[in-house]
Design a protein around this motif. Structure first.
Motif, PDB file in Angstrom:
ATOM      1  N   LEU A 152       0.824  -1.204   0.000  1.00 14.74           N
ATOM      2  CA  LEU A 152       0.000   0.000   0.000  1.00 14.74           C
ATOM      3  C   LEU A 152       0.860   1.257   0.000  1.00 14.74           C
ATOM      4  O   LEU A 152       0.591   2.204  -0.748  1.00 14.74           O
ATOM      5  CB  LEU A 152      -0.936  -0.006   1.211  1.00 14.74           C
ATOM      6  N   SER A 153       1.905   1.289   0.805  1.00 10.54           N
ATOM      7  CA  SER A 153       2.761   2.482   0.859  1.00 10.54           C
ATOM      8  C   SER A 153       3.479   2.703  -0.471  1.00 10.54           C
ATOM      9  O   SER A 153       3.646   3.847  -0.907  1.00 10.54           O
ATOM     10  CB  SER A 153       3.776   2.356   2.001  1.00 10.54           C
ATOM     11  N   GLN A 154       3.897   1.625  -1.124  1.00 11.54           N
ATOM     12  CA  GLN A 154       4.544   1.765  -2.424  1.00 11.54           C
ATOM     13  C   GLN A 154       3.556   2.250  -3.480  1.00 11.54           C
ATOM     14  O   GLN A 154       3.898   3.084  -4.326  1.00 11.54           O
ATOM     15  CB  GLN A 154       5.159   0.428  -2.847  1.00 11.54           C
ATOM     16  N   ILE A 155       2.339   1.743  -3.431  1.00 10.57           N
ATOM     17  CA  ILE A 155       1.312   2.147  -4.388  1.00 10.57           C
ATOM     18  C   ILE A 155       0.991   3.631  -4.240  1.00 10.57           C
ATOM     19  O   ILE A 155       0.817   4.351  -5.232  1.00 10.57           O
ATOM     20  CB  ILE A 155       0.043   1.294  -4.182  1.00 10.57           C
ATOM     21  N   GLN A 156       0.943   4.098  -3.006  1.00  5.88           N
ATOM     22  CA  GLN A 156       0.607   5.500  -2.763  1.00  5.88           C
ATOM     23  C   GLN A 156       1.678   6.445  -3.300  1.00  5.88           C
ATOM     24  O   GLN A 156       1.394   7.624  -3.547  1.00  5.88           O
ATOM     25  CB  GLN A 156       0.404   5.725  -1.263  1.00  5.88           C
ATOM     26  N   GLU A 157       2.897   5.951  -3.510  1.00 11.05           N
ATOM     27  CA  GLU A 157       3.997   6.790  -4.004  1.00 11.05           C
ATOM     28  C   GLU A 157       4.201   6.681  -5.508  1.00 11.05           C
ATOM     29  O   GLU A 157       5.048   7.377  -6.063  1.00 11.05           O
ATOM     30  CB  GLU A 157       5.298   6.411  -3.283  1.00 11.05           C
ATOM     31  N   MET A 158       3.438   5.823  -6.201  1.00 11.66           N
ATOM     32  CA  MET A 158       3.587   5.662  -7.654  1.00 11.66           C
ATOM     33  C   MET A 158       2.943   6.842  -8.372  1.00 11.66           C
ATOM     34  O   MET A 158       1.722   6.991  -8.348  1.00 11.66           O
ATOM     35  CB  MET A 158       2.943   4.360  -8.127  1.00 11.66           C
ATOM     36  N   PRO A 159       3.735   7.690  -9.054  1.00 12.23           N
ATOM     37  CA  PRO A 159       3.158   8.879  -9.681  1.00 12.23           C
ATOM     38  C   PRO A 159       2.371   8.596 -10.951  1.00 12.23           C
ATOM     39  O   PRO A 159       1.504   9.368 -11.326  1.00 12.23           O
ATOM     40  CB  PRO A 159       4.383   9.735  -9.983  1.00 12.23           C
ATOM     41  N   ARG A 160       2.653   7.487 -11.635  1.00  8.80           N
ATOM     42  CA  ARG A 160       1.985   7.213 -12.913  1.00  8.80           C
ATOM     43  C   ARG A 160       1.137   5.946 -12.852  1.00  8.80           C
ATOM     44  O   ARG A 160       0.996   5.239 -13.840  1.00  8.80           O
ATOM     45  CB  ARG A 160       3.014   7.115 -14.042  1.00  8.80           C
ATOM     46  N   LEU A 161       0.543   5.697 -11.707  1.00  6.49           N
ATOM     47  CA  LEU A 161      -0.386   4.583 -11.567  1.00  6.49           C
ATOM     48  C   LEU A 161      -1.762   5.047 -12.015  1.00  6.49           C
ATOM     49  O   LEU A 161      -2.265   6.069 -11.558  1.00  6.49           O
ATOM     50  CB  LEU A 161      -0.426   4.106 -10.117  1.00  6.49           C
ATOM     51  N   ALA A 162      -2.388   4.310 -12.947  1.00  7.67           N
ATOM     52  CA  ALA A 162      -3.700   4.683 -13.476  1.00  7.67           C
ATOM     53  C   ALA A 162      -4.698   4.848 -12.328  1.00  7.67           C
ATOM     54  O   ALA A 162      -4.721   4.037 -11.401  1.00  7.67           O
ATOM     55  CB  ALA A 162      -4.185   3.623 -14.454  1.00  7.67           C
ATOM     56  N   PRO A 163      -5.527   5.907 -12.366  1.00  5.97           N
ATOM     57  CA  PRO A 163      -6.442   6.184 -11.251  1.00  5.97           C
ATOM     58  C   PRO A 163      -7.348   5.010 -10.883  1.00  5.97           C
ATOM     59  O   PRO A 163      -7.552   4.726  -9.696  1.00  5.97           O
ATOM     60  CB  PRO A 163      -7.264   7.373 -11.758  1.00  5.97           C
ATOM     61  N   LEU A 164      -7.902   4.308 -11.880  1.00  3.94           N
ATOM     62  CA  LEU A 164      -8.773   3.180 -11.562  1.00  3.94           C
ATOM     63  C   LEU A 164      -7.983   2.071 -10.875  1.00  3.94           C
ATOM     64  O   LEU A 164      -8.445   1.473  -9.899  1.00  3.94           O
ATOM     65  CB  LEU A 164      -9.457   2.652 -12.819  1.00  3.94           C
ATOM     66  N   SER A 165      -6.773   1.790 -11.367  1.00  6.52           N
ATOM     67  CA  SER A 165      -5.934   0.755 -10.746  1.00  6.52           C
ATOM     68  C   SER A 165      -5.556   1.146  -9.325  1.00  6.52           C
ATOM     69  O   SER A 165      -5.532   0.304  -8.418  1.00  6.52           O
ATOM     70  CB  SER A 165      -4.669   0.527 -11.582  1.00  6.52           C
ATOM     71  N   ARG A 166      -5.259   2.422  -9.113  1.00  8.44           N
ATOM     72  CA  ARG A 166      -4.930   2.894  -7.759  1.00  8.44           C
ATOM     73  C   ARG A 166      -6.130   2.694  -6.833  1.00  8.44           C
ATOM     74  O   ARG A 166      -5.988   2.251  -5.693  1.00  8.44           O
ATOM     75  CB  ARG A 166      -4.528   4.360  -7.794  1.00  8.44           C
ATOM     76  N   THR A 167      -7.323   3.018  -7.329  1.00  6.85           N
ATOM     77  CA  THR A 167      -8.535   2.876  -6.522  1.00  6.85           C
ATOM     78  C   THR A 167      -8.772   1.420  -6.125  1.00  6.85           C
ATOM     79  O   THR A 167      -9.045   1.111  -4.962  1.00  6.85           O
ATOM     80  CB  THR A 167      -9.752   3.407  -7.301  1.00  6.85           C
ATOM     81  N   VAL A 168      -8.659   0.511  -7.105  1.00  5.01           N
ATOM     82  CA  VAL A 168      -8.891  -0.907  -6.838  1.00  5.01           C
ATOM     83  C   VAL A 168      -7.830  -1.473  -5.905  1.00  5.01           C
ATOM     84  O   VAL A 168      -8.136  -2.179  -4.928  1.00  5.01           O
ATOM     85  CB  VAL A 168      -8.929  -1.709  -8.154  1.00  5.01           C
ATOM     86  N   ALA A 169      -6.550  -1.166  -6.181  1.00  2.80           N
ATOM     87  CA  ALA A 169      -5.457  -1.702  -5.364  1.00  2.80           C
ATOM     88  C   ALA A 169      -5.546  -1.205  -3.924  1.00  2.80           C
ATOM     89  O   ALA A 169      -5.362  -1.977  -2.972  1.00  2.80           O
ATOM     90  CB  ALA A 169      -4.116  -1.319  -5.978  1.00  2.80           C
ATOM     91  N   THR A 170      -5.838   0.078  -3.758  1.00  2.62           N
ATOM     92  CA  THR A 170      -5.952   0.638  -2.414  1.00  2.62           C
ATOM     93  C   THR A 170      -7.111  -0.004  -1.657  1.00  2.62           C
ATOM     94  O   THR A 170      -6.982  -0.372  -0.479  1.00  2.62           O
ATOM     95  CB  THR A 170      -6.148   2.159  -2.489  1.00  2.62           C
ATOM     96  N   ALA A 171      -8.254  -0.154  -2.328  1.00  3.19           N
ATOM     97  CA  ALA A 171      -9.403  -0.791  -1.683  1.00  3.19           C
ATOM     98  C   ALA A 171      -9.085  -2.229  -1.297  1.00  3.19           C
ATOM     99  O   ALA A 171      -9.464  -2.696  -0.214  1.00  3.19           O
ATOM    100  CB  ALA A 171     -10.613  -0.735  -2.610  1.00  3.19           C
ATOM    101  N   ALA A 172      -8.387  -2.952  -2.180  1.00  2.00           N
ATOM    102  CA  ALA A 172      -8.057  -4.349  -1.899  1.00  2.00           C
ATOM    103  C   ALA A 172      -7.157  -4.486  -0.680  1.00  2.00           C
ATOM    104  O   ALA A 172      -7.297  -5.430   0.104  1.00  2.00           O
ATOM    105  CB  ALA A 172      -7.385  -4.973  -3.116  1.00  2.00           C
ATOM    106  N   LEU A 173      -6.234  -3.543  -0.505  1.00  2.00           N
ATOM    107  CA  LEU A 173      -5.278  -3.637   0.599  1.00  2.00           C
ATOM    108  C   LEU A 173      -5.788  -3.007   1.886  1.00  2.00           C
ATOM    109  O   LEU A 173      -5.128  -3.092   2.919  1.00  2.00           O
ATOM    110  CB  LEU A 173      -3.956  -2.996   0.186  1.00  2.00           C
ATOM    111  N   THR A 174      -6.952  -2.387   1.826  1.00  3.33           N
ATOM    112  CA  THR A 174      -7.562  -1.846   3.039  1.00  3.33           C
ATOM    113  C   THR A 174      -8.878  -2.553   3.359  1.00  3.33           C
ATOM    114  O   THR A 174      -9.695  -2.042   4.126  1.00  3.33           O
ATOM    115  CB  THR A 174      -7.804  -0.329   2.896  1.00  3.33           C
ATOM    116  N   ALA A 175      -9.081  -3.739   2.752  1.00  5.93           N
ATOM    117  CA  ALA A 175     -10.226  -4.615   3.041  1.00  5.93           C
ATOM    118  C   ALA A 175     -11.569  -3.951   2.777  1.00  5.93           C
ATOM    119  O   ALA A 175     -12.526  -4.141   3.520  1.00  5.93           O
ATOM    120  CB  ALA A 175     -10.150  -5.113   4.488  1.00  5.93           C
ATOM    121  N   GLU A 176     -11.667  -3.172   1.673  1.00  2.00           N
ATOM    122  CA  GLU A 176     -12.915  -2.496   1.359  1.00  2.00           C
ATOM    123  C   GLU A 176     -13.661  -3.130   0.180  1.00  2.00           C
ATOM    124  O   GLU A 176     -14.709  -2.662  -0.212  1.00  2.00           O
ATOM    125  CB  GLU A 176     -12.652  -1.022   1.043  1.00  2.00           C
TER     126      GLU A 176
END
Length: 206
Positions: A152-176
């Motif tokens: 999660l911390s690495q994902i939050q620092e990725m400047p060119r991560l597609a917004p939808l992918s960021r949303t899905v990955a963040t939700a997956a790692l925060t149990a949402e």
């Protein structure tokens, strides 16, 4: 861009009102075949694969860095377009295998996006997958510059991560996330059975 000629019989198409829209039609009363151009539609899929860091146990999501345009150098979930001879879950499994080397099985659908642009209507479904074999690519390919699992911390620092992918990955790692799980439904008449994804109260943690 609208079609000008019928892809079925080659005759010129003409504008004709079908339901509530003017559409390009191969008019039957003009010796045409009746073809109707309903516009352009695309269906894409993404594969959400989660694992745990063997050293720390921290959960991570599989991401790829594109080596081709569009968005060369950008990061996203592995995925691509659905072929006409496969289902959406099969396409997600295939795309992850082609892009990362990991063999997976589909667990359920976790997200769906639809957008109606002026020239094309696009849909994109994200599936939770479980890695069951294969080996992750460690060298670049023509399509993928690199792939790996990220916290999660690495994902939050990725400047060119597609917004939808960021949303899905963040939700997956925060149990949402919650799953639409596959069930088999009988086809109508002589049509074969099909897979239907339906809501479940079981979370991605199960």
């Amino acid at each position: 861009m609208q079609m000008k000629f019928c892809p079925e019989c080659g005759r010129p198409l003409v504008q004709h009102k079908v339901e509530r829209h003017l559409r390009q039609v191969c008019l039957p009363d003009g010796e045409g075949c009746g073809f109707i151009d309903y516009g352009r539609f695309t269906l894409g899929v993404g594969g959400l694969v989660i694992d745990a860091d063997p050293q720390t146990g921290e959960r991570r999501v599989l991401l790829i860095q594109r080596n081709q345009e569009p968005n060369k150098g950008g990061w996203t979930l592995p995925g691509g377009f659905v072929d006409f001879d496969e289902t959406v879950d099969q396409a997600a499994v295939r795309e992850v295998m082609e892009e990362t080397g990991l063999q997976c099985r589909a667990i359920g659908m976790v997200g769906f996006r639809n957008r109606a642009d002026s020239d094309v209507n696009t849909s994109y479904a994200v599936f939770l997958l479980e890695a069951i074999g294969g080996e992750r690519f460690t060298q670049p390919t023509e399509e993928i510059a690199q792939c790996g699992f990220y916290t999660l911390s690495q994902i939050q620092e990725m400047p060119r991560l597609a917004p939808l992918s960021r949303t899905v990955a963040t939700a997956a790692l925060t149990a949402e996330l919650h799953l639409l799980r596959p069930i088999t439904v009988s086809g109508l008449g002589d049509r074969p059975p099909f897979t239907f994804f339906i809501g479940s109260d079981r979370s991605t943690q199960s």
